[in-house]
Scaffold this motif. Structure first.
Motif, PDB file in Angstrom:
ATOM      1  N   PHE A 190     -27.453 -32.286 -20.141  1.00  0.00           N
ATOM      2  CA  PHE A 190     -28.820 -31.826 -20.025  1.00  0.00           C
ATOM      3  C   PHE A 190     -29.752 -32.778 -20.770  1.00  0.00           C
ATOM      4  N   ALA A 191     -30.928 -32.947 -20.223  1.00  0.00           N
ATOM      5  CA  ALA A 191     -31.936 -33.752 -20.899  1.00  0.00           C
ATOM      6  C   ALA A 191     -32.448 -32.974 -22.103  1.00  0.00           C
ATOM      7  N   PRO A 192     -32.763 -33.645 -23.188  1.00  0.00           N
ATOM      8  CA  PRO A 192     -33.272 -32.914 -24.353  1.00  0.00           C
ATOM      9  C   PRO A 192     -34.635 -32.299 -24.060  1.00  0.00           C
ATOM     10  N   ALA A 193     -34.902 -31.197 -24.687  1.00  0.00           N
ATOM     11  CA  ALA A 193     -36.183 -30.513 -24.495  1.00  0.00           C
ATOM     12  C   ALA A 193     -37.297 -31.356 -25.110  1.00  0.00           C
ATOM     13  N   PRO A 194     -38.443 -31.350 -24.478  1.00  0.00           N
ATOM     14  CA  PRO A 194     -39.551 -32.131 -25.058  1.00  0.00           C
ATOM     15  C   PRO A 194     -40.021 -31.506 -26.366  1.00  0.00           C
ATOM     16  N   ALA A 195     -40.526 -32.334 -27.212  1.00  0.00           N
ATOM     17  CA  ALA A 195     -41.027 -31.855 -28.498  1.00  0.00           C
ATOM     18  C   ALA A 195     -42.253 -30.982 -28.264  1.00  0.00           C
ATOM     19  N   PRO A 196     -42.398 -29.903 -29.015  1.00  0.00           N
ATOM     20  CA  PRO A 196     -43.573 -29.048 -28.820  1.00  0.00           C
ATOM     21  C   PRO A 196     -44.844 -29.803 -29.186  1.00  0.00           C
ATOM     22  N   ALA A 197     -45.774 -29.756 -28.282  1.00  0.00           N
ATOM     23  CA  ALA A 197     -47.039 -30.450 -28.515  1.00  0.00           C
ATOM     24  C   ALA A 197     -48.182 -29.490 -28.224  1.00  0.00           C
TER      25      ALA A 197
END
Length: 73
Positions: free
Chosen positions: A30-37
Motif C-alpha cells: 500500500f502507498a503511505p497515507a499523505p501527511a495531514p495538511a
C-alpha cells in the motif's frame, strides 16, 4: 521408464515456469497515507456554519417582531 522421464521433465519445466512467473504476481504494498495538511478549508467551513447559525437565530428573533405588526383579522 520413458513415461516417468517425461513426467519428471514436464514437472521440471512447470516448476521453472512457476519460479519465473510468481515473483511478478506478488501484490504491491500500500502507498503511505499523505501527511495531514490544513489548507484552511476546515476553518472556512467552520466559519460558514457559525454564520449560518447566526443567520438562523437572527431570523427567528426578528420574525416575531415583524409578524406582530400585521393584523390578519
Amino acid at each position: 521408464m520413458a513415461l516417468m522421464c517425461r513426467v519428471v521433465v514436464g514437472l521440471a519445466i512447470f516448476v521453472v515456469a512457476l519460479i519465473t512467473v510468481i515473483p511478478f504476481a506478488q501484490a504491491q504494498g500500500f502507498a503511505p497515507a499523505p501527511a495531514p495538511a490544513s489548507d484552511g478549508t476546515t476553518i472556512d467551513q467552520g466559519i460558514a456554519y457559525v454564520l449560518m447559525l447566526l443567520a438562523l437565530v437572527l431570523t427567528y428573533l426578528i420574525h416575531p417582531m415583524d409578524a406582530s405588526a400585521y393584523t390578519f383579522f
